[in-house]
Write a protein that holds these residues in place. Sequence first.
Motif, PDB file in Angstrom:
ATOM      1  N   PHE A  31       0.880  -1.181   0.000  1.00  0.00           N
ATOM      2  CA  PHE A  31       0.000   0.000   0.000  1.00  0.00           C
ATOM      3  C   PHE A  31       0.904   1.214   0.000  1.00  0.00           C
ATOM      4  O   PHE A  31       1.591   1.462   0.982  1.00  0.00           O
ATOM      5  CB  PHE A  31      -0.891   0.038   1.250  1.00  0.00           C
ATOM      6  CG  PHE A  31      -2.067  -0.883   1.169  1.00  0.00           C
ATOM      7  CD1 PHE A  31      -2.892  -0.896   0.048  1.00  0.00           C
ATOM      8  CD2 PHE A  31      -2.374  -1.734   2.216  1.00  0.00           C
ATOM      9  CE1 PHE A  31      -3.991  -1.742  -0.019  1.00  0.00           C
ATOM     10  CE2 PHE A  31      -3.479  -2.573   2.155  1.00  0.00           C
ATOM     11  CZ  PHE A  31      -4.273  -2.586   1.030  1.00  0.00           C
ATOM     12  N   LYS A  34       4.285   0.648   1.221  1.00  0.00           N
ATOM     13  CA  LYS A  34       4.416  -0.049   2.499  1.00  0.00           C
ATOM     14  C   LYS A  34       4.059  -1.512   2.260  1.00  0.00           C
ATOM     15  O   LYS A  34       2.929  -1.819   1.879  1.00  0.00           O
ATOM     16  CB  LYS A  34       3.455   0.578   3.509  1.00  0.00           C
ATOM     17  CG  LYS A  34       3.386  -0.160   4.826  1.00  0.00           C
ATOM     18  CD  LYS A  34       2.338   0.473   5.730  1.00  0.00           C
ATOM     19  CE  LYS A  34       1.864  -0.535   6.749  1.00  0.00           C
ATOM     20  NZ  LYS A  34       0.463  -0.445   7.031  1.00  0.00           N
ATOM     21  N   SER A  56      -4.103  -8.766  14.350  1.00  0.00           N
ATOM     22  CA  SER A  56      -4.734  -7.641  13.662  1.00  0.00           C
ATOM     23  C   SER A  56      -3.677  -6.874  12.848  1.00  0.00           C
ATOM     24  O   SER A  56      -2.598  -6.604  13.338  1.00  0.00           O
ATOM     25  CB  SER A  56      -5.361  -6.715  14.703  1.00  0.00           C
ATOM     26  OG  SER A  56      -6.097  -5.730  14.055  1.00  0.00           O
ATOM     27  N   GLY A  57      -3.998  -6.567  11.613  1.00  0.00           N
ATOM     28  CA  GLY A  57      -3.077  -5.809  10.784  1.00  0.00           C
ATOM     29  C   GLY A  57      -2.057  -6.647  10.056  1.00  0.00           C
ATOM     30  O   GLY A  57      -1.179  -6.120   9.386  1.00  0.00           O
ATOM     31  N   GLY A  59      -2.618  -8.599   7.571  1.00  0.00           N
ATOM     32  CA  GLY A  59      -2.877  -8.638   6.133  1.00  0.00           C
ATOM     33  C   GLY A  59      -3.898  -9.671   5.701  1.00  0.00           C
ATOM     34  O   GLY A  59      -3.982  -9.994   4.524  1.00  0.00           O
ATOM     35  N   LYS A  60      -4.734 -10.157   6.636  1.00  0.00           N
ATOM     36  CA  LYS A  60      -5.721 -11.179   6.273  1.00  0.00           C
ATOM     37  C   LYS A  60      -6.760 -10.608   5.304  1.00  0.00           C
ATOM     38  O   LYS A  60      -7.023 -11.197   4.251  1.00  0.00           O
ATOM     39  CB  LYS A  60      -6.437 -11.690   7.538  1.00  0.00           C
ATOM     40  CG  LYS A  60      -5.512 -12.196   8.625  1.00  0.00           C
ATOM     41  CD  LYS A  60      -6.278 -12.633   9.847  1.00  0.00           C
ATOM     42  CE  LYS A  60      -7.006 -11.507  10.558  1.00  0.00           C
ATOM     43  NZ  LYS A  60      -6.128 -10.547  11.213  1.00  0.00           N
ATOM     44  N   SER A  61      -7.316  -9.461   5.694  1.00  0.00           N
ATOM     45  CA  SER A  61      -8.338  -8.865   4.821  1.00  0.00           C
ATOM     46  C   SER A  61      -7.733  -8.530   3.469  1.00  0.00           C
ATOM     47  O   SER A  61      -8.360  -8.730   2.429  1.00  0.00           O
ATOM     48  CB  SER A  61      -8.895  -7.592   5.453  1.00  0.00           C
ATOM     49  OG  SER A  61      -9.482  -7.886   6.686  1.00  0.00           O
ATOM     50  N   THR A  62      -6.496  -8.030   3.498  1.00  0.00           N
ATOM     51  CA  THR A  62      -5.839  -7.676   2.256  1.00  0.00           C
ATOM     52  C   THR A  62      -5.677  -8.897   1.367  1.00  0.00           C
ATOM     53  O   THR A  62      -5.919  -8.847   0.162  1.00  0.00           O
ATOM     54  CB  THR A  62      -4.474  -7.046   2.560  1.00  0.00           C
ATOM     55  OG1 THR A  62      -4.652  -6.019   3.524  1.00  0.00           O
ATOM     56  CG2 THR A  62      -3.852  -6.466   1.320  1.00  0.00           C
ATOM     57  N   GLU A 190     -14.344 -11.961   8.735  1.00  0.00           N
ATOM     58  CA  GLU A 190     -14.872 -11.869  10.103  1.00  0.00           C
ATOM     59  C   GLU A 190     -16.382 -11.700  10.093  1.00  0.00           C
ATOM     60  O   GLU A 190     -16.905 -10.711  10.601  1.00  0.00           O
ATOM     61  CB  GLU A 190     -14.218 -10.693  10.846  1.00  0.00           C
ATOM     62  CG  GLU A 190     -12.707 -10.823  10.907  1.00  0.00           C
ATOM     63  CD  GLU A 190     -12.091  -9.648  11.641  1.00  0.00           C
ATOM     64  OE1 GLU A 190     -12.638  -9.280  12.683  1.00  0.00           O
ATOM     65  OE2 GLU A 190     -11.076  -9.115  11.158  1.00  0.00           O
ATOM     66  N   HIS A 221     -10.865 -14.027  14.054  1.00  0.00           N
ATOM     67  CA  HIS A 221     -10.004 -13.803  15.202  1.00  0.00           C
ATOM     68  C   HIS A 221     -10.296 -14.797  16.309  1.00  0.00           C
ATOM     69  O   HIS A 221      -9.665 -14.788  17.341  1.00  0.00           O
ATOM     70  CB  HIS A 221     -10.233 -12.388  15.752  1.00  0.00           C
ATOM     71  CG  HIS A 221      -9.516 -11.343  14.997  1.00  0.00           C
ATOM     72  ND1 HIS A 221      -8.170 -11.148  15.119  1.00  0.00           N
ATOM     73  CD2 HIS A 221      -9.940 -10.446  14.085  1.00  0.00           C
ATOM     74  CE1 HIS A 221      -7.805 -10.161  14.324  1.00  0.00           C
ATOM     75  NE2 HIS A 221      -8.859  -9.723  13.676  1.00  0.00           N
TER      76      HIS A 221
HETATM   77  N1  ATP Z   1      -6.588   1.336   2.430  1.00  0.00           N
HETATM   78  C1  ATP Z   1      -5.404   1.156   3.007  1.00  0.00           C
HETATM   79  N2  ATP Z   1      -4.412   2.036   2.766  1.00  0.00           N
HETATM   80  C2  ATP Z   1      -3.217   1.901   3.345  1.00  0.00           C
HETATM   81  N3  ATP Z   1      -2.917   0.902   4.169  1.00  0.00           N
HETATM   82  C3  ATP Z   1      -3.848  -0.031   4.444  1.00  0.00           C
HETATM   83  C4  ATP Z   1      -5.150   0.068   3.876  1.00  0.00           C
HETATM   84  N4  ATP Z   1      -5.876  -0.976   4.329  1.00  0.00           N
HETATM   85  C5  ATP Z   1      -5.073  -1.680   5.126  1.00  0.00           C
HETATM   86  N5  ATP Z   1      -3.854  -1.114   5.205  1.00  0.00           N
HETATM   87  C6  ATP Z   1      -2.735  -1.620   5.965  1.00  0.00           C
HETATM   88  O1  ATP Z   1      -2.467  -2.922   5.547  1.00  0.00           O
HETATM   89  C7  ATP Z   1      -2.145  -3.740   6.647  1.00  0.00           C
HETATM   90  C8  ATP Z   1      -3.005  -4.946   6.610  1.00  0.00           C
HETATM   91  O2  ATP Z   1      -4.348  -4.586   6.790  1.00  0.00           O
HETATM   92  P1  ATP Z   1      -5.517  -5.665   6.836  1.00  0.00           P
HETATM   93  O3  ATP Z   1      -6.778  -4.916   6.847  1.00  0.00           O
HETATM   94  O4  ATP Z   1      -5.316  -6.619   5.742  1.00  0.00           O
HETATM   95  O5  ATP Z   1      -5.286  -6.372   8.226  1.00  0.00           O
HETATM   96  P2  ATP Z   1      -6.125  -7.532   8.896  1.00  0.00           P
HETATM   97  O6  ATP Z   1      -5.236  -8.662   9.069  1.00  0.00           O
HETATM   98  O7  ATP Z   1      -7.372  -7.755   8.140  1.00  0.00           O
HETATM   99  O8  ATP Z   1      -6.445  -6.886  10.292  1.00  0.00           O
HETATM  100  P3  ATP Z   1      -7.777  -7.016  11.154  1.00  0.00           P
HETATM  101  O9  ATP Z   1      -7.737  -8.342  11.755  1.00  0.00           O
HETATM  102  O10 ATP Z   1      -7.647  -5.940  12.160  1.00  0.00           O
HETATM  103  O11 ATP Z   1      -8.907  -6.818  10.229  1.00  0.00           O
HETATM  104  C9  ATP Z   1      -2.355  -2.884   7.883  1.00  0.00           C
HETATM  105  O12 ATP Z   1      -1.079  -2.504   8.352  1.00  0.00           O
HETATM  106  C10 ATP Z   1      -3.092  -1.672   7.418  1.00  0.00           C
HETATM  107  O13 ATP Z   1      -2.622  -0.540   8.102  1.00  0.00           O
END
Ligand code: ATP
Lengths: 268, 524
Positions: A31, A34, A56-57, A59-62, A190, A221
Amino acid sequence: MLKLFEHEHLDVKRLSDEETAIEVRNLSLQFSDKPVLNDISMRIPKHRITALIGQSGCGKSTLISCFNRMNDLISGCRYQGEIILGGRDINHKKENVSRLRTQVGMVFQRPNPFPLSIYENVCYGLRLQGVNGRRQLDDTVEQALVDAALWDEVKDRLFESAQVLSGGQQQRLVIARALALKPDILLLDEPTSALDPLTTLYIEELMAGLKKRCSIIIVTHNMQQAARVSDYTAFLHQGRLIEYSDSDSLFTMPHKKQTEDYITGRYG
Amino acid sequence: MSRFSPSHWFSSVQKQSFAISFSAFMALLLTIALGCLLLIIVSRGATYFWPATIFKGEFRLSDESAPVKAYMQIRNEFSRSGSEVIWFKYSNRDFPYGNQAMLEATQISGLQAADDGALITLTDGRTVLAEPLSLQSAEREERALEDYSLMQEEVQRITNQIEVIRTERLSDIHQQLSELDMRNVAADAPARIRLSRDFNKWQGLISELEIQRNQYRLTVAFADGERFDLALGDIDEIVRSGRLSYWQKWQATLTAIGRFLTEAPKQANTAGGVFPALFGTVLMVFVMTLIVTPFGVMAAVYLSEYAPNNALTSVIRISVSNMAGVPSIVYGVFGLGFFVYAVGGNIDTLFFSHKLPAPTMGTPGLFWASLTMAILTLPVVIVATEEGLRRVPEGLKAGSYALGATKAETVMRTILPIASPGIMTGVILAIARAAGEVAPLMLVGAVKFAPNLPIDGEFPYLHLDRQFMHLGVLIYDGAFHSQTDVKGSSMMFATCLLLLLVVFILNLLAVVMRMRLRKKYQQG
Ligand SMILES: Nc1ncnc2c1ncn2[C@@H]1O[C@H](COP(=O)(O)OP(=O)(O)OP(=O)(O)O)[C@@H](O)[C@H]1O
Ligand SMILES: [Mg+2]
């Protein structure tokens, strides 16, 4: 025969192409420079429930958003690597993203029904495809609502606003909305985090039933939930795939220390 | 020392409460001022329709002139440097169709209500204050006043005959003559001679009928007994307000309001109705809404959904909100220079060159006025729509995309419906602004008097190129007509009241629509 098939344990490391719903090859994602996902390779089996767990964070959702290219909507998002789905690389420039998203349904963490009637919510995807026949719509809506175990509760008020449904009903409605398109793969981010334990149980049962119809990937989670419903579990940590195997072995005897720390609750 | 500096006189709390009470006071003042303004407009606008009492009195216009005895209607009373001043309208031999005067109350003697006096309104809008005495029929015989409506019917019959001849015979002959003109037929051709003979025959008949009609007359007497007579065909109505009961006065008021709303102005916009102006105002606002809504919404959708998030977009956004502060007359000048002369002129040379040098589109008209007002209100719609678009939850957009919708489909099916209350808010503000604006309109198409409505039975029915009348222009015109008009109840105030009502109703409609949309697309 079917019973046998269901209990058969596939080794996720040695899945054949027919048994694979999605194959991820060396996927990395940033992103705005990053790094969020780092060189992920995995095969997700067909007609199974695969859970994604991790802090959390991490990258699962990503990651699951890569499977229907929802990340395209985020400006500054770049990715490398291949995702093979139905024999083609969906990361290819020429991929028809709209069609892909009808094949790969997604349910979000917070229920997001449209401010339309229950019926129109379920129809939304079909109408986009130009389906307008009353008969066909009626049938599909009913089937999708039955599959999502919501039909009995809403059959008398299909034309009322979806906003008046309870949170659990709304979540099942958006599942029905995705199922109406008969997707091959269902991504659940989730889906139960905003719901009470009983409703959660309800949706978990629903998932077990949907397995026959499509391959399911669920982000959660909740360790118990992952152990309860999923056949396979992948553990992500800081954008890397740390461990991936059938849920029984991952939760009973994790191979990696990081996995063990996480599932025993030593990470925050 | 510093103990005595002003900042120590009040504690900070006191200072704050002082500031608050000061703003509260100012707000109160403003509300009172607004209330007074409304009160004046409503009272002076509404009393315009109430049948005013007719008085009889005697006065001298100046010390040298002879005393005048007349029927009069008081338009306003006020005190000036301690003495009571009466502003009134009267009729006598010198001014049968009325004159206005302002005198101190002490200069008028024997002022008393006179219920034999009547306000006689003529069809051209002029009025006579006098006592109706008797009627005369075509046979020159005296008839009683009771036969008034019977005789009016006879007069009407003659008028209808004249009208029939005009429309069925004369216009036919006119058309044939102009056809001959087109074919360059010689002036002494037999066809021409035959036609002009016919023409003269019918014209003669009309004059005869008109003479006959003019023999029906009403004789009236002014307060000093002087007789005067009027053709019945010229009389619109006779109101003896002194003989009306309270309810009849209400009835008369309602009829007057009805006629005010449905009739055309007379006597250079000082009498009659305002229908063409009301119609023009509403139509202009309507056409403007049709133009501004799609463009404003498209611009807002582009800015908030499609435009890249860069400096250029910010510059555009800032300019849009600043455009709302440009004085409206500047838009008028822009509309005249760009739309009317540049765009309209070019349309004329391209498509209507056969009519040049008479302009078709290159002249101020309803469409250019609506377009100018659309540009003027565009920023309002854009800003409000963007506000509405920002309120659409990201989750819903994602939900739509996840079902395979493209960006355009998501905009059309999810974003715009949910943002529709916001769009409606913008349209409301635009309508409120456009309906009240006058200055730019006078440059691009609104006129004091337009011979035709922009809509009629003639193809293509809606004539957006025509000039139109506007309530605001009528008020502007009224305010400059006479200084006295702004001091008492007058048509100008009635028009003000109507304009307020129009804006209010347009707003109300839009608010109701917004509420219904909100309910429909509310977020649970
Ligand atoms: N739209 C965005 N722009 C910039 N960075 C992002 C964006 N969405 C997510 N991130 C970053 O990408 C990383 C992964 O985010 P993601 O949402 O995939 O985490 P996650 O594992 O789903 O967390 P959670 O369990 O809290 O949902 C995080 O560090 C977040 O800050
Ligand atoms: Mg997440």
